[in-house]
Scaffold this active site. Structure first.
Site, PDB file in Angstrom:
ATOM      1  N   ASP A  90       2.499   6.852  10.335  1.00  0.00           N
ATOM      2  CA  ASP A  90       3.544   6.013  10.889  1.00  0.00           C
ATOM      3  C   ASP A  90       3.612   6.211  12.407  1.00  0.00           C
ATOM      4  O   ASP A  90       3.491   7.335  12.901  1.00  0.00           O
ATOM      5  CB  ASP A  90       4.884   6.382  10.246  1.00  0.00           C
ATOM      6  CG  ASP A  90       5.980   5.389  10.561  1.00  0.00           C
ATOM      7  OD1 ASP A  90       5.765   4.187  10.344  1.00  0.00           O
ATOM      8  OD2 ASP A  90       7.056   5.816  11.007  1.00  0.00           O
TER       9      ASP A  90
ATOM     10  N   GLU B 162      -0.676   2.924  11.548  1.00  0.00           N
ATOM     11  CA  GLU B 162       0.439   1.976  11.679  1.00  0.00           C
ATOM     12  C   GLU B 162       0.526   1.629  13.167  1.00  0.00           C
ATOM     13  O   GLU B 162       1.130   2.353  13.960  1.00  0.00           O
ATOM     14  CB  GLU B 162       1.728   2.612  11.169  1.00  0.00           C
ATOM     15  CG  GLU B 162       2.911   1.643  11.101  1.00  0.00           C
ATOM     16  CD  GLU B 162       3.744   1.631  12.362  1.00  0.00           C
ATOM     17  OE1 GLU B 162       3.591   0.665  13.138  1.00  0.00           O
ATOM     18  OE2 GLU B 162       4.537   2.548  12.569  1.00  0.00           O
TER      19      GLU B 162
ATOM     20  N   ASP C  37      10.455  -2.194   6.654  1.00  0.00           N
ATOM     21  CA  ASP C  37      11.384  -2.507   7.740  1.00  0.00           C
ATOM     22  C   ASP C  37      11.640  -4.006   7.885  1.00  0.00           C
ATOM     23  O   ASP C  37      12.503  -4.402   8.675  1.00  0.00           O
ATOM     24  CB  ASP C  37      10.855  -1.976   9.076  1.00  0.00           C
ATOM     25  CG  ASP C  37      11.077  -0.483   9.243  1.00  0.00           C
ATOM     26  OD1 ASP C  37      12.010   0.050   8.611  1.00  0.00           O
ATOM     27  OD2 ASP C  37      10.322   0.148   9.991  1.00  0.00           O
TER      28      ASP C  37
END
Length: 509
Positions: free
Chosen positions: A302, A349, A403
């Site tokens: 991430d 990511e 998200d």
């Protein structure tokens, strides 16, 4: 690596249709792996696996440990099937619903786990206890600190170790020894809980492997200050030497999600010691990423862009606006990491403010990045995420992430005005708005991306009320869960037909 055209689903463990208010590693997890196989899919992507806290909004991205797993994952039904489990398990007090009542779930589970712990050490056979001791020895490099931390947090009523007794927060040997003596039973309880978790996880991983399903894990780049890791390893963080408070904190500048950016508030890493990479930080990261890779097949990193440059926000700032970009550890970090861990399957990511330097780092490492279809349709034919601009097979294409809104919540809701809807329909060659979620999933399936990941909410076509997280908010996130039968056999067959039509069925070896 991802070597063939394939597809999968993004669904966290807690979002499975569990019988006791929350998804677990029990029968529902095995059933979901069976669904993936029946749907012609190859991958199951998860959110971070660490323990969650009420004070941190139960966010899996704000865990109290980078190594431990979330005790809420434990299947009480599976635990009750152990020969040493005392008595029987009471009926579930939870009706099936679309949201996890975290507070109630925690209260329901705690006495069951405590009773199980007492029974294990008094009734389990020698072979199983030997497995427990072997687990403690193997995982002791993180388990000892985590169990001490969890016991101390219970006693203090807070996981903020800076609020503990000064000697304990500074890890003075005498204070640690006294904590272990005073809270010995609770330390043992937390070690036992992790032992059970890892046993149940291994069972699920074996079931997935038997179905040809590969697991994708998730590493948040940052850790929380109120965590076992920050308490045990302050030397890897940019903390003041006396107060142990962060000098600067993490976040991202203003972007698609927020006009004032996102002030995450995590402490930043101490990447360097003088002109060189910090050996302690590097060693901790190597253990962290190797640990997760032993549990899953692929690791998604991430906020990958933070390794090239990260947004540093002065600790006293209340928003992310006044931050600055600071150069990260870059390619040297990953070369050293590979020397310590060997080659690992990773996904970068690479969302947010992405520069040519970030793309160069990703490409030099040969990592697949991420493409998001919900970001594609701003009316610019050169948009980076439009299917005709993807430009590489070596990527993972999502309709949306944890998200994002759900596909239908996004398309039919306030985020997309009527003019933009018409443009999207024209781009996709659609005559009407019916079953838009299937149209966008089909677009993803027929793209050149090697891997397509669909958030589970998009399969039944759920609306905005079932999104997983709204960035920049603290309340009401991470609660959504599937209900039994929400994904029907008809949907499963439709997904498999699309996988066959667009060359994404698993290759029979």
């Amino acid at each position: 690596m991802i070597r063939e055209r394939s597809s999968g689903v993004l669904l966290h463990i807690t979002s499975l249709p569990g019988r006791r208010g929350i998804g677990t590693l029990g029968q529902e997890a095995g059933d979901f792996a069976d669904f993936l196989k029946a749907a012609g899919m190859r991958y199951w992507q998860l959110l971070p696996l660490g323990p969650v806290e009420a004070s941190l909004g139960y966010s899996p991205y704000a865990s109290t440990s980078a190594f431990a797993m979330n005790p809420l994952f434990i299947s009480l039904e599976k635990l009750a099937g152990e020969r040493w489990f005392p008595g029987s398990l009471a009926a579930s007090p939870f009706p099936e619903g679309h949201f996890v009542p975290f507070d109630e779930v925690v209260r329901h589970r705690q006495p069951v786990m405590e009773r199980a712990c007492e029974a294990f050490f008094s009734r389990a056979d020698g072979s199983l206890k030997a497995q427990y001791e072997a687990f403690r020895a193997r995982e002791g490099y993180w388990l000892d600190d985590y169990s001490l931390y969890a016991a101390a947090a219970e006693e203090a009523g807070t996981g903020n170790w800076l609020a503990w007794d000064r000697d304990l927060s500074m890890r003075k040997p005498a204070a640690l020894k006294e904590l272990a003596r005073r809270r010995g039973e609770r330390v043992r309880f937390h070690s036992f809980t992790q032992f059970i978790l890892f046993r149940q996880w291994r069972d699920l991983a074996a079931h997935c492997a038997g179905n040809g399903i590969r697991l994708i894990g998730d590493i948040p780049i940052y850790i929380t200050l109120a965590s076992a890791d920050a308490w045990a390893h302050p030397e890897i963080l940019q903390l003041d030497g006396k107060s142990r408070l962060p000098r600067a904190v993490s976040g991202v500048p203003p972007d698609y999600f927020s006009e004032t950016g996102q002030r995450w508030g995590n402490p930043l890493y101490r990447w360097k010691r003088g002109p060189f990479l910090s050996r302690r930080t590097l060693r901790w990261w190597a253990r962290r990423i190797r640990h997760l890779h032993d549990l899953v097949d692929i690791v998604r990193i991430d906020h990958f862009r933070g390794f090239e440059a990260y947004w540093s926000i002065p600790a006293e700032e209340t928003t992310a606006v006044r931050g600055t970009w600071v150069k990260g550890p870059g390619i040297r970090f990953f070369k050293r990491l590979r020397a310590l861990t060997g080659d690992l399957d990773l996904i970068a990511e690479d969302l947010g403010v992405i520069t040519p330097e970030v793309e160069e780092l990703r490409d030099r490492l040969g990592l697949p990045g991420m493409k998001i279809l919900q970001f594609a349709f701003d009316g610019d034919s050169g948009n980076y995420y439009l299917p005709h601009n993807i430009g590489t097979r070596n990527c993972v294409l999502y309709t949306g992430t944890h998200d994002n809104n759900t596909v239908n919540g996004w398309f039919y809701g306030r985020e997309v005005d009527e003019g933009r809807r018409k443009y999207i329909l024209e781009y996709l060659g659609l005559e009407d708005w019916k079953d838009f979620h299937w149209a966008l999933m089909r677009q993803a399936y027929r793209s050149i991306a090697d891997l397509v990941i669909i958030p589970a909410q998009d399969i039944p076509g759920y609306g905005e009320e079932f999104r997983m997280n709204l960035p920049g908010t603290l309340e009401g996130n991470w609660r959504w869960k599937l209900t039994s039968g929400a994904i029907t056999e008809e949907m499963t067959s439709k997904l498999r037909r699309m996988a066959g039509l667009y060359g994404r069925l698993p290759v029979v070896e």
